[in-house]
Scaffold this motif. Sequence first.
Motif, PDB file in Angstrom:
ATOM      1  N   SER A   8     -67.513  42.148  33.867  1.00  0.00           N
ATOM      2  CA  SER A   8     -68.790  42.736  34.259  1.00  0.00           C
ATOM      3  C   SER A   8     -68.967  44.075  33.564  1.00  0.00           C
ATOM      4  CB  SER A   8     -68.858  42.919  35.777  1.00  0.00           C
ATOM      5  OG  SER A   8     -67.973  43.942  36.178  1.00  0.00           O
ATOM      6  N   PRO A   9     -70.212  44.500  33.326  1.00  0.00           N
ATOM      7  CA  PRO A   9     -70.443  45.768  32.636  1.00  0.00           C
ATOM      8  C   PRO A   9     -69.725  46.947  33.280  1.00  0.00           C
ATOM      9  CG  PRO A   9     -72.495  44.548  32.791  1.00  0.00           C
ATOM     10  CD  PRO A   9     -71.461  43.805  33.603  1.00  0.00           C
ATOM     11  N   ALA A  10     -69.641  46.985  34.598  1.00  0.00           N
ATOM     12  CA  ALA A  10     -69.016  48.120  35.273  1.00  0.00           C
ATOM     13  C   ALA A  10     -67.516  48.210  34.981  1.00  0.00           C
ATOM     14  CB  ALA A  10     -69.261  48.048  36.772  1.00  0.00           C
ATOM     15  N   HIS A  14     -66.790  51.711  28.476  1.00  0.00           N
ATOM     16  CA  HIS A  14     -67.886  52.440  27.841  1.00  0.00           C
ATOM     17  C   HIS A  14     -69.261  51.974  28.303  1.00  0.00           C
ATOM     18  CE1 HIS A  14     -64.607  53.744  25.315  1.00  0.00           C
ATOM     19  NE2 HIS A  14     -65.367  54.734  24.916  1.00  0.00           N
ATOM     20  N   LEU A  15     -69.309  51.188  29.378  1.00  0.00           N
ATOM     21  CA  LEU A  15     -70.578  50.744  29.951  1.00  0.00           C
ATOM     22  C   LEU A  15     -70.620  51.131  31.423  1.00  0.00           C
ATOM     23  CD1 LEU A  15     -70.903  47.139  28.457  1.00  0.00           C
ATOM     24  CD2 LEU A  15     -71.924  49.243  27.595  1.00  0.00           C
ATOM     25  N   ASP A  16     -71.783  51.604  31.877  1.00  0.00           N
ATOM     26  CA  ASP A  16     -71.916  51.922  33.298  1.00  0.00           C
ATOM     27  C   ASP A  16     -72.299  50.663  34.075  1.00  0.00           C
ATOM     28  OD1 ASP A  16     -74.679  51.530  32.949  1.00  0.00           O
ATOM     29  OD2 ASP A  16     -75.160  53.661  33.006  1.00  0.00           O
ATOM     30  N   ALA A  17     -72.541  50.791  35.378  1.00  0.00           N
ATOM     31  CA  ALA A  17     -72.836  49.639  36.242  1.00  0.00           C
ATOM     32  C   ALA A  17     -74.092  48.886  35.807  1.00  0.00           C
ATOM     33  CB  ALA A  17     -72.970  50.099  37.697  1.00  0.00           C
ATOM     34  N   GLN A  18     -74.994  49.558  35.107  1.00  0.00           N
ATOM     35  CA  GLN A  18     -76.221  48.918  34.618  1.00  0.00           C
ATOM     36  C   GLN A  18     -76.048  48.357  33.205  1.00  0.00           C
ATOM     37  OE1 GLN A  18     -76.409  52.218  36.044  1.00  0.00           O
ATOM     38  NE2 GLN A  18     -76.671  51.115  37.968  1.00  0.00           N
ATOM     39  N   GLY A  19     -74.852  48.470  32.655  1.00  0.00           N
ATOM     40  CA  GLY A  19     -74.592  47.946  31.320  1.00  0.00           C
ATOM     41  C   GLY A  19     -75.003  48.883  30.201  1.00  0.00           C
TER      42      GLY A  19
END
Length: 165
Positions: A8-10, A14-19
């Motif tokens: 998952s993006p989270a 280098h990606l936050d929870a929103q991708g």
Amino acid sequence: MTHSDADSPASLSHLDAQGQAHMVDVSAKDQTVREAIATAHVKMQPQTLAQIEAGNAPKGDVLGTARIAGIMAAKQTSNLIPLCHPLPIQKVELEITPDPALPGYQIQATVKIKAETGVEMEALTAVSVAALTLYDMAKALEKSMEIGGIRLLKKTGGKSGEYWA
């Protein structure tokens, strides 16, 4: 195709929870001595190698200029690679060695620091820019030179430990 929570993006650093891309917070990490060694090569015709070795390149000191460019590039990595941290680099060593078997030059960069994050990208940037500069300085002799073999050879320090190619 299904994705696990690990994909998952989270869960990607280098990606936050929103991708969305963001710079990783390394402030809680311990400072350790970290070193990275990267390599590249520039392949050319034997006569081009001979002319560079003889100091007969129209633009001047090919190897000295490429060495300085690689050192400068390591120090500018965070300005070139969007999510890299600006780092107080303590050592950049760049070696450019003739290789008649290639024929051409082998380039190796060693970057060292005591910090919260590694210097792999700095070493890779150093060899890449050194190779590009070598090409630029010698292109009047040969435009068909080939840059290749850019890779990480070794990294030490940090939570993930050592890596050897």
